[in-house]
Design a protein around this motif. Structure first.
Motif, PDB file in Angstrom:
ATOM      1  N   VAL A 213       0.706  -1.180   0.038  1.00 31.44           N
ATOM      2  CA  VAL A 213       0.174  -0.151  -0.051  1.00 31.44           C
ATOM      3  C   VAL A 213       0.862   1.297   0.101  1.00 31.44           C
ATOM      4  CG1 VAL A 213      -1.790   1.192   1.048  1.00 31.44           C
ATOM      5  CG2 VAL A 213      -1.676  -1.198   1.417  1.00 31.44           C
ATOM      6  N   GLN A 214       0.959   1.825  -1.307  1.00 31.53           N
ATOM      7  CA  GLN A 214       1.631   3.179  -1.130  1.00 31.53           C
ATOM      8  C   GLN A 214       0.747   4.237  -0.388  1.00 31.53           C
ATOM      9  OE1 GLN A 214       2.649   2.056  -6.000  1.00 31.53           O
ATOM     10  NE2 GLN A 214       3.820   3.702  -4.872  1.00 31.53           N
ATOM     11  N   ASN A 215       1.777   5.318   0.189  1.00 30.49           N
ATOM     12  CA  ASN A 215       1.033   6.255   0.896  1.00 30.49           C
ATOM     13  C   ASN A 215       0.872   7.332  -0.129  1.00 30.49           C
ATOM     14  OD1 ASN A 215       3.704   7.303   0.687  1.00 30.49           O
ATOM     15  ND2 ASN A 215       4.016   7.258   3.005  1.00 30.49           N
ATOM     16  N   LEU A 216       0.550   8.671   0.477  1.00 30.16           N
ATOM     17  CA  LEU A 216       0.096   9.604  -0.313  1.00 30.16           C
ATOM     18  C   LEU A 216       1.609  10.422  -0.653  1.00 30.16           C
ATOM     19  CD1 LEU A 216      -3.145  11.256   0.637  1.00 30.16           C
ATOM     20  CD2 LEU A 216      -2.903   9.473  -1.076  1.00 30.16           C
ATOM     21  N   ALA A 217       1.680  11.157  -1.994  1.00 33.69           N
ATOM     22  CA  ALA A 217       2.541  11.865  -2.289  1.00 33.69           C
ATOM     23  C   ALA A 217       2.606  13.414  -1.491  1.00 33.69           C
ATOM     24  CB  ALA A 217       2.834  11.839  -4.019  1.00 33.69           C
ATOM     25  N   PRO A 218       3.635  13.851  -1.733  1.00 37.75           N
ATOM     26  CA  PRO A 218       3.904  15.249  -1.323  1.00 37.75           C
ATOM     27  C   PRO A 218       3.013  16.282  -2.208  1.00 37.75           C
ATOM     28  CG  PRO A 218       5.839  14.785  -2.187  1.00 37.75           C
ATOM     29  CD  PRO A 218       5.168  13.456  -2.077  1.00 37.75           C
ATOM     30  N   ILE A 219       1.811  16.488  -2.426  1.00 40.27           N
ATOM     31  CA  ILE A 219       1.171  17.110  -3.127  1.00 40.27           C
ATOM     32  C   ILE A 219       1.606  18.620  -3.231  1.00 40.27           C
ATOM     33  CG2 ILE A 219      -0.637  15.417  -3.270  1.00 40.27           C
ATOM     34  CD1 ILE A 219      -2.523  17.764  -1.889  1.00 40.27           C
ATOM     35  N   GLY A 220       1.972  19.135  -2.149  1.00 37.15           N
ATOM     36  CA  GLY A 220       2.595  20.512  -2.069  1.00 37.15           C
ATOM     37  C   GLY A 220       3.679  20.842  -2.939  1.00 37.15           C
ATOM     38  N   GLY A 240      10.558  25.147  -2.428  1.00 37.89           N
ATOM     39  CA  GLY A 240       9.359  25.683  -3.363  1.00 37.89           C
ATOM     40  C   GLY A 240       8.016  24.896  -3.244  1.00 37.89           C
ATOM     41  N   CYS A 241       8.020  23.998  -2.041  1.00 40.11           N
ATOM     42  CA  CYS A 241       6.759  23.332  -1.856  1.00 40.11           C
ATOM     43  C   CYS A 241       5.867  23.882  -0.684  1.00 40.11           C
ATOM     44  CB  CYS A 241       7.240  21.843  -1.339  1.00 40.11           C
ATOM     45  SG  CYS A 241       8.220  20.947  -2.478  1.00 40.11           S
ATOM     46  N   MET A 242       4.605  23.631  -0.799  1.00 42.84           N
ATOM     47  CA  MET A 242       3.487  24.440   0.247  1.00 42.84           C
ATOM     48  C   MET A 242       3.827  23.390   1.462  1.00 42.84           C
ATOM     49  SD  MET A 242       0.303  25.203  -2.275  1.00 42.84           S
ATOM     50  CE  MET A 242       0.248  23.658  -3.004  1.00 42.84           C
ATOM     51  N   ILE A 243       4.132  24.192   2.683  1.00 48.67           N
ATOM     52  CA  ILE A 243       4.287  23.508   3.798  1.00 48.67           C
ATOM     53  C   ILE A 243       2.739  22.947   4.422  1.00 48.67           C
ATOM     54  CG2 ILE A 243       4.811  24.005   6.351  1.00 48.67           C
ATOM     55  CD1 ILE A 243       6.669  26.250   5.190  1.00 48.67           C
ATOM     56  N   SER A 244       1.768  23.687   4.396  1.00 50.64           N
ATOM     57  CA  SER A 244       0.420  23.207   5.101  1.00 50.64           C
ATOM     58  C   SER A 244      -0.039  22.059   4.323  1.00 50.64           C
ATOM     59  CB  SER A 244      -0.406  24.646   4.850  1.00 50.64           C
ATOM     60  OG  SER A 244      -0.762  24.588   3.593  1.00 50.64           O
ATOM     61  N   TYR A 245      -0.269  22.012   3.018  1.00 49.77           N
ATOM     62  CA  TYR A 245      -0.760  20.697   2.313  1.00 49.77           C
ATOM     63  C   TYR A 245       0.313  19.554   2.434  1.00 49.77           C
ATOM     64  CZ  TYR A 245      -3.541  24.462   0.241  1.00 49.77           C
ATOM     65  OH  TYR A 245      -4.485  25.346  -0.004  1.00 49.77           O
ATOM     66  N   ASN A 246       1.415  19.635   2.548  1.00 50.57           N
ATOM     67  CA  ASN A 246       2.401  18.628   2.766  1.00 50.57           C
ATOM     68  C   ASN A 246       2.318  18.205   4.124  1.00 50.57           C
ATOM     69  OD1 ASN A 246       3.478  18.359   0.190  1.00 50.57           O
ATOM     70  ND2 ASN A 246       5.430  19.361   0.493  1.00 50.57           N
ATOM     71  N   ASN A 247       2.109  19.065   5.088  1.00 51.29           N
ATOM     72  CA  ASN A 247       1.865  18.580   6.664  1.00 51.29           C
ATOM     73  C   ASN A 247       0.796  17.703   6.621  1.00 51.29           C
ATOM     74  OD1 ASN A 247       4.169  19.676   7.399  1.00 51.29           O
ATOM     75  ND2 ASN A 247       3.413  21.450   8.308  1.00 51.29           N
ATOM     76  N   ALA A 248      -0.563  18.148   6.072  1.00 53.55           N
ATOM     77  CA  ALA A 248      -1.721  17.254   5.918  1.00 53.55           C
ATOM     78  C   ALA A 248      -1.590  16.123   5.395  1.00 53.55           C
ATOM     79  CB  ALA A 248      -2.582  18.337   5.285  1.00 53.55           C
ATOM     80  N   VAL A 249      -0.825  16.184   4.166  1.00 53.60           N
ATOM     81  CA  VAL A 249      -0.682  14.584   3.767  1.00 53.60           C
ATOM     82  C   VAL A 249       0.132  13.714   4.611  1.00 53.60           C
ATOM     83  CG1 VAL A 249       0.970  13.442   1.943  1.00 53.60           C
ATOM     84  CG2 VAL A 249      -0.534  15.410   1.397  1.00 53.60           C
ATOM     85  N   VAL A 250       0.975  14.284   5.520  1.00 54.90           N
ATOM     86  CA  VAL A 250       1.914  13.670   6.455  1.00 54.90           C
ATOM     87  C   VAL A 250       0.867  13.135   7.529  1.00 54.90           C
ATOM     88  CG1 VAL A 250       3.828  13.777   8.342  1.00 54.90           C
ATOM     89  CG2 VAL A 250       4.061  14.773   5.976  1.00 54.90           C
ATOM     90  N   GLU A 251       0.145  13.808   7.815  1.00 49.34           N
ATOM     91  CA  GLU A 251      -0.933  13.377   8.945  1.00 49.34           C
ATOM     92  C   GLU A 251      -1.831  12.300   8.192  1.00 49.34           C
ATOM     93  OE1 GLU A 251      -3.470  16.436  10.455  1.00 49.34           O
ATOM     94  OE2 GLU A 251      -1.884  17.901  10.475  1.00 49.34           O
ATOM     95  N   TYR A 252      -2.403  12.264   7.195  1.00 49.53           N
ATOM     96  CA  TYR A 252      -2.895  11.411   6.743  1.00 49.53           C
ATOM     97  C   TYR A 252      -2.115   9.959   6.308  1.00 49.53           C
ATOM     98  CZ  TYR A 252      -4.818   8.207   3.137  1.00 49.53           C
ATOM     99  OH  TYR A 252      -5.299   6.939   2.230  1.00 49.53           O
ATOM    100  N   ASN A 253      -0.895  10.357   6.263  1.00 50.18           N
ATOM    101  CA  ASN A 253       0.158   9.144   6.066  1.00 50.18           C
ATOM    102  C   ASN A 253       0.214   8.364   7.344  1.00 50.18           C
ATOM    103  OD1 ASN A 253       0.455   9.232   3.355  1.00 50.18           O
ATOM    104  ND2 ASN A 253       2.324  10.471   3.337  1.00 50.18           N
ATOM    105  N   ILE A 254       0.520   8.989   8.202  1.00 47.31           N
ATOM    106  CA  ILE A 254       0.561   8.383   9.706  1.00 47.31           C
ATOM    107  C   ILE A 254      -0.641   7.745  10.035  1.00 47.31           C
ATOM    108  CG2 ILE A 254       0.766   9.141  12.270  1.00 47.31           C
ATOM    109  CD1 ILE A 254       2.524  11.322  11.391  1.00 47.31           C
ATOM    110  N   MET A 255      -1.818   8.006   9.651  1.00 48.25           N
ATOM    111  CA  MET A 255      -3.195   7.556  10.017  1.00 48.25           C
ATOM    112  C   MET A 255      -3.162   6.165   9.165  1.00 48.25           C
ATOM    113  SD  MET A 255      -6.308  10.188  10.450  1.00 48.25           S
ATOM    114  CE  MET A 255      -6.072  10.872   8.888  1.00 48.25           C
ATOM    115  N   LEU A 256      -2.737   6.202   7.985  1.00 46.67           N
ATOM    116  CA  LEU A 256      -2.603   5.150   7.191  1.00 46.67           C
ATOM    117  C   LEU A 256      -1.653   3.978   7.553  1.00 46.67           C
ATOM    118  CD1 LEU A 256      -3.450   3.679   4.508  1.00 46.67           C
ATOM    119  CD2 LEU A 256      -1.582   4.729   3.407  1.00 46.67           C
ATOM    120  N   HIS A 257      -0.512   4.216   8.092  1.00 48.31           N
ATOM    121  CA  HIS A 257       0.419   3.483   8.748  1.00 48.31           C
ATOM    122  C   HIS A 257      -0.253   2.949  10.095  1.00 48.31           C
ATOM    123  CE1 HIS A 257       3.797   2.706  11.192  1.00 48.31           C
ATOM    124  NE2 HIS A 257       4.425   2.403  10.165  1.00 48.31           N
ATOM    125  N   ASP A 258      -1.038   3.510  10.901  1.00 46.10           N
ATOM    126  CA  ASP A 258      -1.278   2.965  12.078  1.00 46.10           C
ATOM    127  C   ASP A 258      -2.363   1.783  11.604  1.00 46.10           C
ATOM    128  OD1 ASP A 258       0.357   4.386  13.582  1.00 46.10           O
ATOM    129  OD2 ASP A 258      -1.191   6.211  13.927  1.00 46.10           O
TER     130      ASP A 258
END
Length: 373
Positions: A213-220, A240-258
């Motif tokens: 299961v691949q997690n989500l990419a850094p869309i930011g 050059g990446c958007m911090i807030s959106y990448n942080n939100a992806v990281v939160e999702y990925n942590i939930m997916l990992h758990d």
């Protein structure tokens, strides 16, 4: 005498090496069943709807083959790694070979069922629950028809000898992001993850035992989202990446990992592998030259000009009348130097680097490797 022996020995080594390359190593997995969106769609969407235009496919296939890339996708490199042909789309009615699995992914697919039609939302009707139903129907047909001598179906024992791969969820995350913002998207993310784990459990009942299961990419970091999603200069990091959106992806990925950890405990004889594609892609966006790349937040194929070369009105390979002018989104001449193909999808070069990474050390949990003999 010594030189003659060495020459004969060298000849034997060359002959043996030739036959190893010719025949290929036999790996422990005999097929792939893939579930996903455009990041792993090998042509399903384009068999249901109009063909992907050039320059898609320009690098490897030399023509469009239904992939949203200049060439091979991550799923193609995974197939090469286990020694099976590229996986045929389930929706491809002519020329498919399902002896080594099937690909249910389609462009614009979501994990959750869309609430409106493709022509309203732009989301594929082939969401993950539909893809699962297609898989169940496929297995039923294999069980029924294989004994009749089908030349395009796998043997019934393929289901326990295959990789079950998932690369899906990005559209659930991004489809309403511009309208609702991050806080508007977050409430449905646990439902997305629950649907993924429930699907794994259903596939387990069908005989599946190894799930990647691949997690989500850094869309930011993606050009399309840098153009389309609201943000200010303070939200842009040093890469050059958007911090807030990448942080939100990281939160999702942590939930997916758990959630995958919990699913692994419920299916003790299965391999449920969390694949950190996010980590591999973020490395490319932050340190491209270390991997032989040059351009990160700019699309190879586009007509946007500016820093991102992305125009949401003119997608890669298309021509549209914009403000009285016909604009065509054309490809760069060197996609091998880019991370981003069209603003939303990555290039073949990036896909290969990611797959090489995730089958290395530190990108899967638990550690996973493919054994070949």
């Amino acid at each position: 005498m010594g030189i003659l022996f060495m020459l004969q020995h060298f000849r034997v080594v060359v002959i043996v090496a030739f036959f190893v390359v010719l025949c290929g190593a036999k790996c422990e997995y005999e097929g792939i069943f893939n579930f996903g969106d455009s990041n792993s769609d090998t042509g399903g969407f384009w068999w249901a709807f109009p063909e992907a235009p050039p320059p898609n496919g320009m690098t490897y296939f030399k023509r469009p083959v239904g992939r949203a890339s200049d060439g091979r996708l991550m799923i193609d490199f995974i197939a090469e790694r286990i020694g099976v042909p590229f996986v045929s789309p389930y929706l491809k009615s002519v020329g498919s070979d399902y002896r080594h699995g099937a690909n249910y992914a389609t462009l614009a697919s979501t994990v959750l069922l869309p609430q409106t039609s493709l022509f309203v939302s732009g989301l594929s009707p082939f969401a993950l629950p539909i893809q699962l139903n297609q898989m169940k129907h496929f297995k039923a047909q294999v069980d029924q028809l294989y004994s009749q001598g089908s030349y395009v179906l796998p043997p019934p024992d393929i289901f326990g000898k295959s990789l079950y791969t998932f690369y899906i969820g990005q559209n659930d995350f991004t489809s309403d992001l511009a309208k609702t913002g991050i806080e508007g998207v977050k409430p449905r993310l646990p439902l997305v993850i629950s649907q993924i784990t429930d699907t794994i459990k259903e596939l387990y009942k069908l005989g599946g035992r190894t799930f990647l299961v691949q997690n989500l990419a850094p869309i930011g970091c993606y050009p399309a989202f840098l153009v389309q999603l609201p943000h200010d200069d303070k939200d842009i990091d040093q890469f050059g990446c958007m911090i807030s959106y990448n942080n939100a992806v990281v939160e999702y990925n942590i939930m997916l990992h758990d959630a995958l950890n919990q699913t692994r405990q419920e299916l003790p004889d299965a391999k449920v592998i969390y694949v950190d594609s996010h980590k591999a892609l973020l490395e490319l966006f932050q340190h491209p030259t270390s991997h032989g790349l040059k351009y990160v937040t700019v699309a190879c194929c586009g007509n946007g000009g500016g820093p991102y070369n992305y125009n949401p009105k003119v997608f890669c390979g298309n021509t549209k009348l914009v403000n009285g002018q016909n604009l065509t989104a054309l490809a760069c001449e060197d996609p091998e130097n880019y991370v981003s193909w069209d603003g939303i999808h990555v290039t073949e070069a990036a896909s290969k680097i990611v797959v090489d990474s995730i089958f290395g050390d530190g990108f899967t949990d638990p550690p996973f490797e493919i054994h070949c003999s």
